[in-house]
Design a protein around this motif. Structure first.
Motif, mmCIF file in Angstrom:
data_model
loop_
_atom_site.group_PDB
_atom_site.id
_atom_site.type_symbol
_atom_site.label_atom_id
_atom_site.label_comp_id
_atom_site.label_asym_id
_atom_site.label_seq_id
_atom_site.Cartn_x
_atom_site.Cartn_y
_atom_site.Cartn_z
ATOM 1 N N PHE A 182 6.902 9.324 -0.798
ATOM 2 C CA PHE A 182 5.856 8.316 -0.692
ATOM 3 C C PHE A 182 6.294 7.249 0.299
ATOM 4 C CE2 PHE A 182 8.608 6.975 -4.193
ATOM 5 C CZ PHE A 182 8.794 5.619 -3.970
ATOM 6 N N SER A 183 5.332 6.497 0.787
ATOM 7 C CA SER A 183 5.642 5.364 1.673
ATOM 8 C C SER A 183 5.245 4.074 0.980
ATOM 9 C CB SER A 183 4.907 5.490 3.012
ATOM 10 O OG SER A 183 3.504 5.291 2.836
ATOM 11 N N ILE A 184 5.921 3.007 1.372
ATOM 12 C CA ILE A 184 5.569 1.657 0.919
ATOM 13 C C ILE A 184 5.274 0.848 2.169
ATOM 14 C CG2 ILE A 184 6.337 -0.428 -0.272
ATOM 15 C CD1 ILE A 184 8.224 1.315 -1.920
ATOM 16 N N GLY B 239 6.457 9.885 10.032
ATOM 17 C CA GLY B 239 7.870 9.563 10.171
ATOM 18 C C GLY B 239 8.737 10.744 9.804
ATOM 19 N N GLU B 240 9.908 10.463 9.275
ATOM 20 C CA GLU B 240 10.855 11.514 8.919
ATOM 21 C C GLU B 240 10.359 12.383 7.775
ATOM 22 O OE1 GLU B 240 14.953 10.243 8.512
ATOM 23 O OE2 GLU B 240 14.581 8.533 9.823
ATOM 24 N N LEU B 241 9.634 11.782 6.828
ATOM 25 C CA LEU B 241 9.123 12.521 5.678
ATOM 26 C C LEU B 241 7.651 12.852 5.906
ATOM 27 C CD1 LEU B 241 10.725 10.417 2.764
ATOM 28 C CD2 LEU B 241 11.661 12.422 3.944
ATOM 29 N N VAL B 242 7.330 14.124 5.965
ATOM 30 C CA VAL B 242 5.973 14.542 6.351
ATOM 31 C C VAL B 242 4.923 14.234 5.292
ATOM 32 C CG1 VAL B 242 6.789 16.351 7.905
ATOM 33 C CG2 VAL B 242 6.370 16.899 5.501
ATOM 34 N N ASN B 243 5.335 14.054 4.047
ATOM 35 C CA ASN B 243 4.376 13.784 2.983
ATOM 36 C C ASN B 243 4.393 12.329 2.534
ATOM 37 O OD1 ASN B 243 3.251 16.505 2.531
ATOM 38 N ND2 ASN B 243 5.373 17.011 2.029
ATOM 39 N N ILE C 146 0.867 -1.179 0.000
ATOM 40 C CA ILE C 146 0.000 0.000 0.000
ATOM 41 C C ILE C 146 0.897 1.220 0.000
ATOM 42 C CG2 ILE C 146 -1.811 1.281 1.208
ATOM 43 C CD1 ILE C 146 -2.607 -1.430 2.524
ATOM 44 N N VAL C 147 0.752 2.036 -1.028
ATOM 45 C CA VAL C 147 1.549 3.251 -1.148
ATOM 46 C C VAL C 147 0.798 4.391 -0.471
ATOM 47 C CG1 VAL C 147 2.505 4.941 -2.775
ATOM 48 C CG2 VAL C 147 2.676 2.485 -3.259
ATOM 49 N N GLY C 148 1.531 5.138 0.343
ATOM 50 C CA GLY C 148 0.941 6.276 1.032
ATOM 51 C C GLY C 148 1.532 7.578 0.538
ATOM 52 N N ALA C 149 0.688 8.597 0.399
ATOM 53 C CA ALA C 149 1.145 9.922 -0.005
ATOM 54 C C ALA C 149 0.142 10.951 0.502
ATOM 55 C CB ALA C 149 1.281 10.023 -1.519
ATOM 56 N N MET D 180 2.590 6.710 6.795
ATOM 57 C CA MET D 180 2.658 5.253 6.859
ATOM 58 C C MET D 180 1.456 4.702 7.611
ATOM 59 S SD MET D 180 6.729 4.846 7.724
ATOM 60 C CE MET D 180 6.645 6.139 8.975
ATOM 61 N N ILE D 181 1.233 3.405 7.460
ATOM 62 C CA ILE D 181 0.143 2.722 8.152
ATOM 63 C C ILE D 181 0.691 2.139 9.449
ATOM 64 C CG2 ILE D 181 -1.542 0.846 8.028
ATOM 65 C CD1 ILE D 181 -1.482 1.234 4.951
ATOM 66 N N ALA D 182 0.200 2.632 10.559
ATOM 67 C CA ALA D 182 0.745 2.259 11.867
ATOM 68 C C ALA D 182 0.571 0.779 12.190
ATOM 69 C CB ALA D 182 0.092 3.107 12.962
ATOM 70 N N THR D 183 -0.421 0.135 11.602
ATOM 71 C CA THR D 183 -0.701 -1.272 11.917
ATOM 72 C C THR D 183 -0.079 -2.253 10.927
ATOM 73 O OG1 THR D 183 -2.802 -0.996 10.760
ATOM 74 C CG2 THR D 183 -2.841 -0.821 13.179
ATOM 75 N N CYS D 184 0.616 -1.757 9.911
ATOM 76 C CA CYS D 184 1.289 -2.663 8.973
ATOM 77 C C CYS D 184 2.496 -3.306 9.650
ATOM 78 C CB CYS D 184 1.748 -1.903 7.724
ATOM 79 S SG CYS D 184 0.577 -1.983 6.363
ATOM 80 N N PRO D 185 2.816 -4.530 9.300
ATOM 81 C CA PRO D 185 4.006 -5.158 9.867
ATOM 82 C C PRO D 185 5.286 -4.393 9.554
ATOM 83 C CG PRO D 185 2.606 -6.802 8.830
ATOM 84 C CD PRO D 185 2.042 -5.469 8.456
#
Length: 199
Positions: A70-72, A105-109, A19-22, A112-117
């Protein structure tokens, strides 16, 4: 039996489902992606690069282009329903920011999903257009993991229990059993080959 031609079929599936987060237009958005990969094998302080590929029409792409972050997130099988949901509804018409608890996290944009492994934050290093898709190559900035998926400080895939995606069969799969160790499984054959006199 011999191999038979079946056309130019991509046979690399299954692939890891992430799941990509942005942050898009001021709001957190999530997008399910199965076209994700490792761009380089980094050792000794060399930056690591990861890639995600998505059609430019995706709403999440707007935020990645705008902020360059982005987050992965790697969901577990227990998160399959929500993972599929954020892949079938668009952020253009649906607010997906409340589907998962958010971890900053470190990158404000790059929420992340707090419950992901496992979750990773990336900063865009390069964007490449491949066919009809945008390939975002991101430098890995930070990785976060739930303590229970770690074994001796390393991520254990069996504990993560990730979702695998097979586009050809239109199916999700789980990991199977461990069958061997890299750089070890072929040692017996190497020993036999090395002991065979050359012609």
């Amino acid at each position: 039996m011999a191999l038979e031609p079946i056309g130019a079929v991509n046979a690399l599936y299954p692939s890891l489902t992430v799941i990509v987060g942005a942050r898009v237009r001021g709001r957190v958005n999530w997008m399910t992606v199965a076209h994700v990969g490792i761009m380089n094998h980094a050792m000794g302080g060399v930056p690591q690069y990861l890639g995600i590929s998505a059609h430019p029409s995706h709403y999440t792409n707007i935020g990645i282009r705008e902020h360059g972050e982005f987050s992965i997130n790697i969901p577990s099988q227990e998160m399959l329903e929500a993972t599929d949901y954020v892949g079938i509804v668009s952020g253009k018409t649906t607010d997906k920011s409340t589907v998962f608890p958010i971890l900053e996290g470190e990158l404000v944009n790059a929420p992340m999903i707090a419950t992901c492994p496992v979750a990773m934050q990336c900063r865009v290093a390069q964007k490449v257009v491949v066919g009809e898709h945008e390939l975002f190559i991101g430098e890995l900035v930070a990785t976060y993991a739930q303590p229970e998926v770690l074994h001796q400080g390393k991520i254990d895939l069996m504990r993560v229990n990730p979702i695998l995606f097979d586009f050809r069969q239109m199916a999700y799969h789980a990991l199977g059993e461990r069958t061997g160790r890299p750089w070890n499984a072929g040692k017996a054959l190497k020993k036999r080959v090395d002991a065979t006199p050359s012609a």
